[in-house]
Design a protein around this motif. Structure first.
Motif, mmCIF file in Angstrom:
data_model
loop_
_atom_site.group_PDB
_atom_site.id
_atom_site.type_symbol
_atom_site.label_atom_id
_atom_site.label_comp_id
_atom_site.label_asym_id
_atom_site.label_seq_id
_atom_site.Cartn_x
_atom_site.Cartn_y
_atom_site.Cartn_z
ATOM 1 N N HIS A 160 0.790 -1.243 -0.017
ATOM 2 C CA HIS A 160 0.110 0.038 0.046
ATOM 3 C C HIS A 160 0.872 1.241 -0.013
ATOM 4 C CE1 HIS A 160 -3.309 2.819 0.863
ATOM 5 N NE2 HIS A 160 -2.786 3.400 1.951
ATOM 6 N N GLN A 161 1.937 1.332 0.852
ATOM 7 C CA GLN A 161 2.761 2.574 0.881
ATOM 8 C C GLN A 161 3.584 2.720 -0.393
ATOM 9 O OE1 GLN A 161 2.477 4.373 3.084
ATOM 10 N NE2 GLN A 161 1.146 3.482 4.531
ATOM 11 N N LEU A 162 3.844 1.578 -1.016
ATOM 12 C CA LEU A 162 4.516 1.869 -2.455
ATOM 13 C C LEU A 162 3.705 2.175 -3.359
ATOM 14 C CD1 LEU A 162 6.686 -1.568 -2.511
ATOM 15 C CD2 LEU A 162 7.473 0.671 -2.073
ATOM 16 N N TYR A 163 2.479 1.902 -3.579
ATOM 17 C CA TYR A 163 1.385 2.493 -4.253
ATOM 18 C C TYR A 163 0.912 3.846 -3.822
ATOM 19 C CZ TYR A 163 -3.610 3.767 -4.845
ATOM 20 O OH TYR A 163 -4.756 4.626 -5.255
ATOM 21 N N VAL A 164 0.977 4.105 -2.386
ATOM 22 C CA VAL A 164 0.943 5.651 -2.464
ATOM 23 C C VAL A 164 1.933 6.392 -3.022
ATOM 24 C CG1 VAL A 164 0.556 7.288 -0.699
ATOM 25 C CG2 VAL A 164 -0.712 5.299 -0.401
ATOM 26 N N GLN A 218 4.001 5.681 -5.465
ATOM 27 C CA GLN A 218 3.857 5.732 -6.752
ATOM 28 C C GLN A 218 2.668 6.848 -7.298
ATOM 29 O OE1 GLN A 218 3.181 2.025 -9.175
ATOM 30 N NE2 GLN A 218 1.169 2.891 -9.455
ATOM 31 N N VAL A 219 1.468 6.848 -6.689
ATOM 32 C CA VAL A 219 0.547 7.759 -7.057
ATOM 33 C C VAL A 219 1.109 9.276 -6.845
ATOM 34 C CG1 VAL A 219 -1.724 8.607 -6.254
ATOM 35 C CG2 VAL A 219 -1.461 6.419 -6.531
ATOM 36 N N LEU A 220 1.527 9.462 -5.552
ATOM 37 C CA LEU A 220 2.083 10.844 -5.419
ATOM 38 C C LEU A 220 3.145 11.353 -6.244
ATOM 39 C CD1 LEU A 220 2.150 10.714 -1.374
ATOM 40 C CD2 LEU A 220 0.552 11.812 -2.824
ATOM 41 N N THR A 221 4.045 10.262 -6.719
ATOM 42 C CA THR A 221 5.209 10.749 -7.696
ATOM 43 C C THR A 221 4.399 11.329 -9.011
ATOM 44 O OG1 THR A 221 6.532 9.241 -6.583
ATOM 45 C CG2 THR A 221 7.033 9.755 -8.890
ATOM 46 N N PHE A 222 3.378 10.536 -9.434
ATOM 47 C CA PHE A 222 2.873 10.654 -10.595
ATOM 48 C C PHE A 222 2.203 11.871 -10.846
ATOM 49 C CE2 PHE A 222 3.009 5.923 -12.186
ATOM 50 C CZ PHE A 222 4.303 6.170 -13.069
ATOM 51 N N ASN A 223 1.329 12.264 -9.669
ATOM 52 C CA ASN A 223 0.624 13.667 -9.348
ATOM 53 C C ASN A 223 1.579 14.609 -9.555
ATOM 54 O OD1 ASN A 223 -1.668 12.126 -9.061
ATOM 55 N ND2 ASN A 223 -1.795 12.327 -6.797
ATOM 56 N N LEU A 224 2.833 14.517 -9.448
ATOM 57 C CA LEU A 224 3.834 15.584 -9.803
ATOM 58 C C LEU A 224 3.545 16.312 -11.180
ATOM 59 C CD1 LEU A 224 7.113 14.640 -7.958
ATOM 60 C CD2 LEU A 224 5.344 16.313 -7.322
ATOM 61 N N GLY A 226 -6.588 1.460 1.148
ATOM 62 C CA GLY A 226 -6.718 -0.046 1.093
ATOM 63 C C GLY A 226 -6.261 -0.619 -0.306
ATOM 64 N N CYS A 227 -5.713 0.224 -1.394
ATOM 65 C CA CYS A 227 -5.293 -0.235 -2.593
ATOM 66 C C CYS A 227 -3.743 -0.375 -2.484
ATOM 67 C CB CYS A 227 -5.361 0.955 -3.547
ATOM 68 S SG CYS A 227 -4.877 0.261 -5.361
ATOM 69 N N ASN A 228 -3.529 -1.683 -3.167
ATOM 70 C CA ASN A 228 -2.274 -1.971 -2.986
ATOM 71 C C ASN A 228 -1.596 -2.207 -4.266
ATOM 72 O OD1 ASN A 228 -2.602 -2.322 -0.150
ATOM 73 N ND2 ASN A 228 -2.975 -4.585 -0.612
ATOM 74 N N ASP A 229 -2.227 -1.502 -5.558
ATOM 75 C CA ASP A 229 -1.890 -1.588 -6.829
ATOM 76 C C ASP A 229 -0.544 -0.769 -7.333
ATOM 77 O OD1 ASP A 229 -2.171 -2.672 -9.441
ATOM 78 O OD2 ASP A 229 -3.506 -1.027 -10.062
ATOM 79 N N TYR A 230 0.602 -1.303 -7.001
ATOM 80 C CA TYR A 230 1.916 -0.430 -7.090
ATOM 81 C C TYR A 230 2.486 -1.316 -8.433
ATOM 82 C CZ TYR A 230 5.147 -3.784 -5.205
ATOM 83 O OH TYR A 230 5.850 -5.234 -4.970
#
Length: 711
Positions: free
Chosen positions: A280-284, A286-292, A421-425
């Motif tokens: 989950h933390q790796l997914y978060v 990943q999301v925060l990085t792409f949100n840049l 709850g998402c783990n989709d990294y």
């Protein structure tokens, strides 16, 4: 005589005495019940006592929570929360080290109880714990228990994090920045700092000043995955709460400290399997990085901005001029127009207008320039290859690059908040410093290849993009470990393979329309539905593990639920960890009679979702939530671990109650199994011999053994 539903039969324990087996009238005040229990053991001062559960978290029972008591529950008579809080507060301030350690150990356990926590906090207990930490005189186990109790108490949300002192923050930050510190202390310190950042805007700035990013990254290079998880969680919290103008700066700092490669080598490619919370933390991250990328994605091009126009000139120069010829800037307008047409822009006269739509805005131009400069041979080949084709078959590079960028933003949900709850990294995005741009470069080559395979024309543009989206999403679902691995997956998903997969999936869901086939389908359907029903009920009898939702995801707590073999009782109970295999019924201390179940509700209708349904980050949790409502006015709340378990359990419960099973999974299974059975029966009717056939498949629907791989 009170109604049967108001009576709960329980056992109550007291140290050194025989347990009392009593019937509790739920309409009777709790204080009266406690008085009767005390009288049974000749204990005076019943107002100084309370009831607690003897097993599991051992929570105090209150008037608000007493409805959760079930027949057969074992309770324990204990001193009241107020009395326990006062005693522990006195003991943790005593001079005896051993007594203080035992008190802190007990406090760490009791602090998870909201009733006790309220009493302890009202006695200024949090301030006392904070002063113990600030004094710097506690070490080892004593400090670990102190921090645990502090975090548990704060997580109840009774006290604002804004009240925490600066000296306390510095002390906690000091534990994180120390090169050598006890693992349990480090875990709790990281967790406290994360909660500060997430729950207080002012504390974010204080923590950001005191925490060394380099030291956080250092904690990722240890062998303890729990420490790694807490460290990434704190990095994510700092990233998430940083002002927009600070996020790019923070990303640059993390890049300079080689965060990506450290995560890749020490976490993703480590010797330990990735646990759910780490995923989950790796997914978060990943999301925060792409949100840049969101700012560039939502920035329109200014056609009058010469610097931006120069980028388009550079694309033309790399493709057609080879070297920067000074006289090239004086070419006639007609030649520029021709070049821009060959580059595949929609507006040949002023291609800057192609980048005025958001998304993808300037992000598309950034991607094109990266391809042209870093993969120049590929860029030139794509442009010149298409410029030499017949007009009707040329693949317009500019238009394709813009639409592809928009598509990739949608697939990777650029600009969206992480889902709880998402783990989709995707491991491959941690294998390159410019993973987004490299991903685009791989996909634009795929698009060009698919265009040729489809022999597409300009009129087929949308069809090609649909096929490319399907190729990309199918490849991503395989979780390629690197960009090279992605290329291999995409090579196997050619246009002809996509057609084959579509045909195969369509065949499995064929809808035969002739009257005899429709009649056969209607005759078969009840048998197949009964088969699916039995499969669902069998799954409920095997049981499933569910995660309890709390204020902090990383401290996972589990519970298990399964149906009795006679389908009359649901057994459930708490677990310390996720089980490996079947959980015996004797370990599940609570139960619900199926005959008492009123209904099953899902999503926002669930009691535990009504307060959370409006939060964006709980969208996925909302889609996995369901509740059992049973007599008199009680409920058992679930959050399924995935969509498959959600469908199986909601269908199984509906089947148990004699109601229609209506999930997407049931509809899919029904169509698939009916088609299989119909084809078998039609083959028998036509007496078709199949050369080199496998062993015959049993014809009776009840003998099918089917498994799933559901999203």
């Amino acid at each position: 005589m009170p109604p049967h539903s108001d009576i709960v039969k329980v056992a109550i324990e007291w140290p050194g005495a025989n347990a009392q087996l009593i019937e509790i009238d739920q309409k009777k005040p709790l204080s009266s019940i406690i008085r009767e229990v005390c009288d049974g053991w000749s204990l005076s001062g019943s107002e100084q006592f309370s009831l607690r559960y003897a097993d599991g978290p051992q929570l105090y029972i209150t008037e608000q929570s007493r409805s959760e008591m079930k027949n057969g529950t074992i309770l324990r008579l204990a001193i009241s929360p107020a009395r326990a809080a006062r005693q522990l507060l006195d003991r943790i301030q005593s001079h005896g080290i051993d007594a203080r350690l035992e008190a802190l150990k007990e406090l760490a356990k009791l602090s998870a109880d909201p009733t006790f926590a309220t009493e302890f906090i009202n006695m200024e207990g949090i301030g006392t714990l904070a002063r113990l930490v600030e004094s710097g005189t506690h070490f080892g186990e004593m400090l670990a228990f102190t921090l645990t109790a502090f975090l548990e108490l704060m997580d109840h949300g009774i006290v604002s994090w804004d009240l925490i002192s600066l000296s306390f923050i510095k002390q906690i930050a000091g534990y994180v920045n120390q090169p050598m510190v006890d693992v349990s202390i480090l875990q709790r310190s990281l967790a406290i700092l994360e909660s500060m950042v997430l729950n207080s805007h002012s504390l974010y700035h204080r923590v950001a000043q005191d925490i060394t990013v380099g030291q956080l990254i250092g904690h990722l290079q240890v062998s303890n995955q729990e420490i790694q998880t807490y460290a990434i969680a704190l990095i994510n919290a700092l990233f998430l709460k940083a002002p927009e103008d600070r996020r790019q700066e923070m990303a640059s700092t993390l890049a300079q400290k080689h965060l990506r490669s450290i995560i890749l080598n020490h976490v993703i490619r480590g010797n330990r399997p990735i646990k759910a919370e780490m995923a989950h933390q790796l997914y978060v991250l990943q999301v925060l990085t792409f949100n840049l990328l969101e700012e560039r994605m939502m920035t329109k091009m200014d056609p009058s901005d010469q610097a931006q126009r120069d980028i388009i000139f550079e694309l033309r120069r790399i493709a057609f001029d080879g070297e920067n010829d000074p006289s090239g800037m004086e070419k006639r307008k007609a030649i520029y127009t021709k070049d821009y047409k060959m580059l595949g822009f929609t507006n040949h006269v002023n291609p800057a207008m192609d980048f005025t739509q958001t998304p993808p805005g300037m992000l598309a131009l950034d991607n094109m320039l990266y391809l042209a400069k870093l993969h120049q041979d590929t860029y030139i080949r794509i442009v010149l290859e298409n410029s030499s084709r017949e007009d009707k078959h040329e693949c317009p590079f500019g238009r394709c690059a813009i639409e592809l960028t928009r598509m990739l933003c949608e697939i990777l949900q650029v600009g969206e908040l992480p889902n709880e709850g998402c783990n989709d990294y995707h491991p491959m995005f941690f294998t390159h410093d410019r993973a987004w741009e490299e991903f685009f470069c791989v996909c634009i080559q795929l698009l060009n290849k698919t265009w040729k395979e489809m022999r597409a024309t300009a009129e087929d543009f949308n069809k090609v993009m649909q096929v490319v989206r399907e190729q990309i999403t199918r490849a991503l679902a395989m979780k390629p470990s690197s960009l090279d691995h992605l290329k291999g997956k995409l090579r196997g998903l050619s246009y002809s393979e996509i057609l084959r997969l579509r045909q195969s999936e369509r065949m499995s869901q064929d809808d035969f329309q002739s009257p005899p086939i429709i009649e056969l389908r209607e005759r078969i359907q009840p048998e197949i539905l009964e088969l699916i029903k039995q499969q669902r009920l069998n799954h409920l009898c095997e049981g499933s593990c569910f995660r309890k939702l709390g204020n902090r995801r990383r401290q996972e707590k589990f519970w298990f639920c399964r149906l009795s073999l006679n389908h009359k009782v649901l057994h459930y109970g708490d677990l310390d960890e996720s089980p490996q295999g079947e959980v015996p019924l004797e370990l599940l201390t609570d139960k619900i009679s199926v005959s008492d179940i009123k209904s099953v509700v899902t999503g926002k209708d669930c009691p535990h979702m009504k307060e959370k349904s409006a939060l964006k980050q709980n969208k996925e949790v909302l889609e996995l939530a369901f509740s059992i409502l049973y007599d008199p006015d009680e409920n058992l709340n679930f959050v399924a671990p995935n969509k498959y378990e959600y469908c199986i359990w909601t269908d199984g419960l509906c089947a148990l109650l004699g109601r229609e099973m209506g999930s997407d999974l049931t509809r899919s299974d029904l169509d698939t199994l009916i088609s299989m059975e119909m084809k078998l029966r039609l083959l028998d009717l036509e007496n078709i011999a199949i050369p080199e056939a496998p062993p015959p498949v049993p014809k009776e629907p009840s003998t099918y053994n089917f498994t799933y791989n559901y999203g």
